[in-house]
Design an enzyme around this catalytic site. Structure first.
Site, PDB file in Angstrom:
ATOM      1  N   LYS A 177      52.252  48.065  20.267  1.00 57.56           N
ATOM      2  CA  LYS A 177      52.908  46.814  19.858  1.00 57.56           C
ATOM      3  C   LYS A 177      53.008  45.877  21.063  1.00 57.56           C
ATOM      4  CE  LYS A 177      55.159  44.061  17.075  1.00 57.56           C
ATOM      5  NZ  LYS A 177      56.552  43.735  17.146  1.00 57.56           N
ATOM      6  N   SER A 247      56.142  34.370  17.619  1.00 54.50           N
ATOM      7  CA  SER A 247      57.572  34.204  17.923  1.00 54.50           C
ATOM      8  C   SER A 247      57.748  33.458  19.244  1.00 54.50           C
ATOM      9  CB  SER A 247      58.269  35.562  17.971  1.00 54.50           C
ATOM     10  OG  SER A 247      57.615  36.424  18.877  1.00 54.50           O
TER      11      SER A 247
END
Ligand code: PAF
Length: 297
Positions: A177, A247
């Site tokens: 991730k 984000s």
């Protein structure tokens, strides 16, 4: 009745998880900032099929936190440690604390500083958009994993009920991730582009360098990744989320602090401690910090 699941962080992901829990009959509670008061608010989830789900959600100040089956931390990476501090003395030693933020660093620091707690980490790839203070839209179905940072433990029932899978090698998943975030987030923020634009040919070289450096740094920690696979994963996620603003780009546009220190900053810090260099991640770190300073004024 089973104990509730507490959520620290009431942003889009926190609200999405709260609604999914409520739909499964598991009581969620949101832990607010110190000084907030206890209140029950009406929340709404717009599901993937467009249908609405409404539920009542209890918001508690940290000092009213009671026993729960797990605490899910859905704050930004840089908020996690401070937000957890007033809660730790109130949590039973057996309660799993599941860190779900982007990036790495807080997981390792917290586990080291508070070895008496049950530290878990998790990743989820769902898309969620906060449309109003108490209204969230589920924009993409993702995969959800959680696992203990130490030995043992079983997946809390409430997490299994909303599709989290137990992953005993959560460290590897955190690095994967981290790789996706370290490839996509800084470049989209610096170039002010949507994720899908990173699949254009001019980004292949910087993405390849970022992948190669990250794989070397991961290897210094005993985590085996493959540079071609990391690059392919980054490109697959960029393509699958082509229309999204990352984000980090959203944070820059909204003049908020970014998670760059827990993403590129973590790669640079680990590289340094292992006597390695990660110049491409270092450049991204410096440039995003400069952009952030400018946007925060
Ligand atoms: O941080 C984000 O925006 C997301 O984790 C990701 C996977 C890069 C998609 O936008």
């Amino acid at each position: 009745m089973a104990e509730p699941i507490a959520l620290l962080g009431g942003g889009a992901i926190g609200q999405l998880l709260a609604a999914l829990l409520a739909r499964q009959g598991v009581e969620p509670v949101i832990i607010g900032r110190p000084g907030t008061s206890r209140e029950v608010r009406e929340h709404q989830l717009t599901r993937l099929d467009g249908k609405r789900f409404r539920h009542r959600l209890c918001h508690l100040p940290p000092e009213s936190m009671a026993a729960c089956q797990a605490l899910l931390v859905t704050t930004k990476a840089y908020q996690a440690e401070q937000a957890l501090t007033p809660l730790l003395p109130r949590l039973c030693p057996q309660t799993p604390i599941v860190l779900l933020h982007n990036g790495m660093g807080p997981q390792q620091r917290l586990a080291q500083r508070h070895p008496d707690k049950q530290w878990w980490a998790g990743t989820l790839t769902d898309g969620a958009l906060r449309e109003a203070p108490c209204s969230v839209r589920h924009t993409g179905l993702g995969q959800r994993f959680a696992g203990p940072l130490g030995e043992g433990g079983t997946l809390p029932q409430g997490l299994a009920a909303i599709g989290f899978e137990m992953d005993r090698n959560i460290h590897l998943r955190l690095w994967q991730k981290l790789a996706v975030n370290a490839l996509i987030n800084p470049l989209t923020a610096l170039h002010r582009c949507r994720n899908g634009e990173l699949t254009r040919p001019e980004f292949l070289e910087p993405l390849t360098r970022l992948s190669q450096e990250l794989v070397q740094v991961a290897a210094s920690q005993g985590v085996v990744l493959d540079a071609a696979q990391v690059l392919a994963l980054g490109l697959t996620v960029a393509e699958a989320t082509a229309a999204n603003r990352s984000s980090m780009l959203s944070d820059i546009e909204a003049q908020r602090k970014t998670e760059i220190e827990a993403i590129s900053g973590y790669v640079v810090t680990v590289a340094r401690s292992a006597g390695l260099e990660a110049p491409a991640h270092h450049d991204n770190l410096q440039q995003v910090l400069a952009l952030e300073a400018q946007s925060l004024g």
